[in-house]
Design a protein around this motif. Structure first.
Motif, PDB file in Angstrom:
ATOM      1  N   TYR A 128       0.799  -1.327   0.025  1.00  0.00           N
ATOM      2  CA  TYR A 128       0.063  -0.094  -0.274  1.00  0.00           C
ATOM      3  C   TYR A 128       0.956   1.263  -0.072  1.00  0.00           C
ATOM      4  N   VAL A 129       0.340   2.245  -0.390  1.00  0.00           N
ATOM      5  CA  VAL A 129       1.115   3.583  -0.433  1.00  0.00           C
ATOM      6  C   VAL A 129       0.189   4.415   0.432  1.00  0.00           C
ATOM      7  N   ALA A 130       1.037   5.343   1.143  1.00  0.00           N
ATOM      8  CA  ALA A 130       0.539   6.180   2.164  1.00  0.00           C
ATOM      9  C   ALA A 130       1.328   7.937   1.728  1.00  0.00           C
ATOM     10  N   MET A 131       0.657   8.683   2.654  1.00  0.00           N
ATOM     11  CA  MET A 131       1.314   9.987   2.462  1.00  0.00           C
ATOM     12  C   MET A 131       0.848  10.710   1.088  1.00  0.00           C
ATOM     13  N   THR A 132      -0.270  10.577   0.745  1.00  0.00           N
ATOM     14  CA  THR A 132      -0.750  10.843  -0.539  1.00  0.00           C
ATOM     15  C   THR A 132      -1.263  12.493  -0.205  1.00  0.00           C
ATOM     16  N   ALA A 133      -1.536  13.107  -1.392  1.00  0.00           N
ATOM     17  CA  ALA A 133      -1.975  14.665  -1.461  1.00  0.00           C
ATOM     18  C   ALA A 133      -3.137  14.901  -2.372  1.00  0.00           C
ATOM     19  N   PRO A 134      -3.694  15.642  -2.314  1.00  0.00           N
ATOM     20  CA  PRO A 134      -5.191  15.715  -3.201  1.00  0.00           C
ATOM     21  C   PRO A 134      -5.021  16.328  -4.517  1.00  0.00           C
ATOM     22  N   TYR A 135      -3.794  16.714  -4.747  1.00  0.00           N
ATOM     23  CA  TYR A 135      -3.656  17.214  -6.230  1.00  0.00           C
ATOM     24  C   TYR A 135      -2.674  16.222  -6.858  1.00  0.00           C
ATOM     25  N   LYS A 136      -2.563  15.127  -6.350  1.00  0.00           N
ATOM     26  CA  LYS A 136      -1.757  14.247  -7.029  1.00  0.00           C
ATOM     27  C   LYS A 136      -2.555  12.818  -7.502  1.00  0.00           C
ATOM     28  N   MET A 137      -2.054  12.256  -8.743  1.00  0.00           N
ATOM     29  CA  MET A 137      -2.612  10.961  -9.092  1.00  0.00           C
ATOM     30  C   MET A 137      -1.640  10.057  -8.586  1.00  0.00           C
ATOM     31  N   TYR A 138      -2.115   8.914  -7.897  1.00  0.00           N
ATOM     32  CA  TYR A 138      -1.562   7.719  -7.554  1.00  0.00           C
ATOM     33  C   TYR A 138      -1.723   6.439  -7.923  1.00  0.00           C
ATOM     34  N   ARG A 139      -0.898   5.856  -8.759  1.00  0.00           N
ATOM     35  CA  ARG A 139      -1.319   4.612  -9.163  1.00  0.00           C
ATOM     36  C   ARG A 139      -0.379   3.391  -8.617  1.00  0.00           C
ATOM     37  N   LEU A 140      -1.100   2.666  -8.203  1.00  0.00           N
ATOM     38  CA  LEU A 140      -0.247   1.317  -7.505  1.00  0.00           C
ATOM     39  C   LEU A 140      -0.547   0.280  -8.414  1.00  0.00           C
ATOM     40  N   GLN A 141       0.232  -0.701  -8.567  1.00  0.00           N
ATOM     41  CA  GLN A 141       0.081  -1.868  -9.406  1.00  0.00           C
ATOM     42  C   GLN A 141       1.227  -2.859  -9.167  1.00  0.00           C
ATOM     43  N   TRP A 142       0.446  -4.169  -9.367  1.00  0.00           N
ATOM     44  CA  TRP A 142       1.200  -5.425  -9.327  1.00  0.00           C
ATOM     45  C   TRP A 142       1.497  -6.063 -10.754  1.00  0.00           C
ATOM     46  N   LEU A 182      -0.721  -7.342 -13.644  1.00  0.00           N
ATOM     47  CA  LEU A 182      -1.868  -8.208 -13.101  1.00  0.00           C
ATOM     48  C   LEU A 182      -2.909  -7.387 -12.540  1.00  0.00           C
ATOM     49  N   VAL A 183      -2.575  -6.377 -11.961  1.00  0.00           N
ATOM     50  CA  VAL A 183      -3.825  -5.643 -11.238  1.00  0.00           C
ATOM     51  C   VAL A 183      -3.264  -4.173 -10.856  1.00  0.00           C
ATOM     52  N   PHE A 184      -4.124  -3.081 -10.936  1.00  0.00           N
ATOM     53  CA  PHE A 184      -3.731  -1.915 -10.572  1.00  0.00           C
ATOM     54  C   PHE A 184      -4.836  -1.113  -9.939  1.00  0.00           C
ATOM     55  N   GLY A 185      -4.562   0.032  -9.048  1.00  0.00           N
ATOM     56  CA  GLY A 185      -5.693   0.904  -8.568  1.00  0.00           C
ATOM     57  C   GLY A 185      -5.073   2.267  -8.540  1.00  0.00           C
ATOM     58  N   GLU A 186      -5.923   3.231  -8.495  1.00  0.00           N
ATOM     59  CA  GLU A 186      -5.342   4.727  -8.545  1.00  0.00           C
ATOM     60  C   GLU A 186      -6.313   5.554  -7.412  1.00  0.00           C
ATOM     61  N   THR A 187      -5.780   6.475  -7.018  1.00  0.00           N
ATOM     62  CA  THR A 187      -6.424   7.355  -5.938  1.00  0.00           C
ATOM     63  C   THR A 187      -5.845   8.707  -5.912  1.00  0.00           C
ATOM     64  N   HIS A 188      -6.938   9.702  -5.666  1.00  0.00           N
ATOM     65  CA  HIS A 188      -6.234  11.235  -5.547  1.00  0.00           C
ATOM     66  C   HIS A 188      -6.002  11.670  -4.076  1.00  0.00           C
ATOM     67  N   ASN A 189      -6.382  10.890  -3.204  1.00  0.00           N
ATOM     68  CA  ASN A 189      -6.299  11.195  -1.871  1.00  0.00           C
ATOM     69  C   ASN A 189      -6.309   9.888  -0.914  1.00  0.00           C
ATOM     70  N   GLY A 190      -5.633   9.998   0.285  1.00  0.00           N
ATOM     71  CA  GLY A 190      -5.641   9.099   1.230  1.00  0.00           C
ATOM     72  C   GLY A 190      -4.690   7.970   0.871  1.00  0.00           C
ATOM     73  N   SER A 191      -4.916   7.041   1.492  1.00  0.00           N
ATOM     74  CA  SER A 191      -3.838   5.617   1.191  1.00  0.00           C
ATOM     75  C   SER A 191      -4.533   4.890   0.454  1.00  0.00           C
ATOM     76  N   LEU A 192      -3.873   3.812  -0.453  1.00  0.00           N
ATOM     77  CA  LEU A 192      -4.349   2.860  -1.047  1.00  0.00           C
ATOM     78  C   LEU A 192      -3.532   1.467  -1.018  1.00  0.00           C
ATOM     79  N   SER A 193      -4.420   0.480  -0.687  1.00  0.00           N
ATOM     80  CA  SER A 193      -3.970  -0.993  -0.619  1.00  0.00           C
ATOM     81  C   SER A 193      -4.136  -1.658  -1.844  1.00  0.00           C
ATOM     82  N   LEU A 194      -3.229  -2.583  -2.054  1.00  0.00           N
ATOM     83  CA  LEU A 194      -3.418  -3.585  -3.134  1.00  0.00           C
ATOM     84  C   LEU A 194      -3.057  -4.716  -2.999  1.00  0.00           C
TER      85      LEU A 194
END
Length: 341
Positions: free
Chosen positions: A59-73, A80-92
């Motif tokens: 998972y990824v932490a320390m995100t900010a509202p104006y950033k696009m985060y992409r997490l992938q395996w 295999l799989v990915f996820g995206e978020t603009h804010n908060g933490s993201l687990s994958l």
């Protein structure tokens, strides 16, 4: 500025994130670098383990509202799989596009990666990347290929062939004595064989080849615990019999005279089953009989010889020779022909 640079260095070392230095206008936002969290490591699971039971997650932490985060395996080069978020933490969690069970093709390096982009108004669309890797090893189940036996009256050689990883092969003799082929714990995808050599007075009976794997696998759901991958043994038995020479008996008269044109059948039997199987040969006056002729027909596994429409040339001595590696036995018949000019 010095404090920001020092913090930048600590983040890169602690989380193994490859950082691209930002231009001057972006350094005020640099403290918002993502923290990619995963312990990494090498984990072994047994072939056939359900894919949905694997619980590797990053998972990824320390995100900010104006950033696009992409997490992938990804596996090797395959996403295999990915996820995206603009804010908060993201687990994958690590998942596969399709379910099913692990196969040897699933082994290899898995990478959990994070990228994020800052809009052009802030940092001229700079992308920062980081990743953690997990090596997932799929231990192949041992497979019994075949066993072979080479036996003579004075020696016995048994060979057991198996395929797999961390394979051990043992032979158990009729007396319970074990012949052990030590495992090779670092070998993968190999074919192994274990051989018994016994000479001069080997034991007759059943020998058992046992194949198993010494590989240890992670327990799905608890990667810090391990257990034997394949506790079930694969076994195959070989029966070693005592050598028995053939002994021939006869149902027919040893000496007989028949009329020209008659039929006659010469028939023998074996008093017991020879081991190994015996070879049966018929001869007429010392020469091997051509049984492809319609007038001379074999049956009963070679123990019965029929002579059809007797001719003058059919008179003489007929011998049946039965032999194997343990011995030889024979019976002779003398046939005379009446009605000859």
């Amino acid at each position: 500025m010095a404090m920001a640079s020092a913090f930048q260095m600590r983040v890169c070392i602690a989380f193994i994130i490859t950082c691209t230095l930002l231009p001057v206008g972006a350094q005020d936002d640099y403290w918002l670098l993502p923290s990619l969290l995963h312990n990494g490591g090498v984990f072994t699971y047994a072939e056939g383990t359900a894919r949905n039971s694997i619980t590797e997650t990053c998972y990824v932490a320390m995100t900010a509202p104006y950033k696009m985060y992409r997490l992938q395996w990804s596996h090797e080069t395959n996403l295999l799989v990915f996820g995206e978020t603009h804010n908060g933490s993201l687990s994958l969690p690590l998942t596969w596009p399709s379910g099913g069970a692990l196969t040897p093709a699933d082994r290899g390096m898995y990478r959990c990666a994070v990228t994020y982009s800052i809009p052009p108004a802030y940092t001229q669309n700079i992308t920062i990347q980081g990743w953690q890797t997990v090596e997932l090893h799929v231990s192949e189940a041992p497979r019994m290929l075949h066993v072979t036996k080479t036996q003579t009256q004075t020696s016995l050689i048994l060979t057991c062939y198996a395929y797999g990883e961390h394979v051990s092969i043992t032979w158990e003799s009729p007396g319970g004595f074990w012949f052990i082929n030590p495992p090779v714990p670092t070998s993968r995808r190999k074919t192994w064989k274990a051989i018994i050599h016994e000479f001069f007075g080997y034991t007759v009976g059943t020998y058992t080849c046992k194949v198993y794997s010494n590989a240890l696998c992670n327990i799905p759901g608890n990667r810090h615990s391990v257990q034997p991958c394949f506790p079930t043994l694969i076994t195959r038995t070989v029966t070693v019999l005592a050598y028995v020479p053939p002994t021939v008996d006869t149902f027919s008269a040893f000496n007989t005279t028949r009329l020209l044109g008659e039929n006659i059948t010469l028939h023998v039997t074996l008093k017991h089953t020879p081991y190994p199987l015996a070879n049966i040969e018929w001869m007429h006056n010392g020469s091997t009989i051509n049984t492809s002729s319609d007038r001379m027909q074999l049956s009963s596994n070679g123990l019965r010889l029929a002579l059809i429409d007797l001719l003058p040339s059919d008179r003489g001595v007929y011998t049946v020779l039965v032999k194997n590696d343990a011995g030889t036995d024979s019976v002779a018949f003398t046939i005379g022909i009446r009605g000859m000019c």
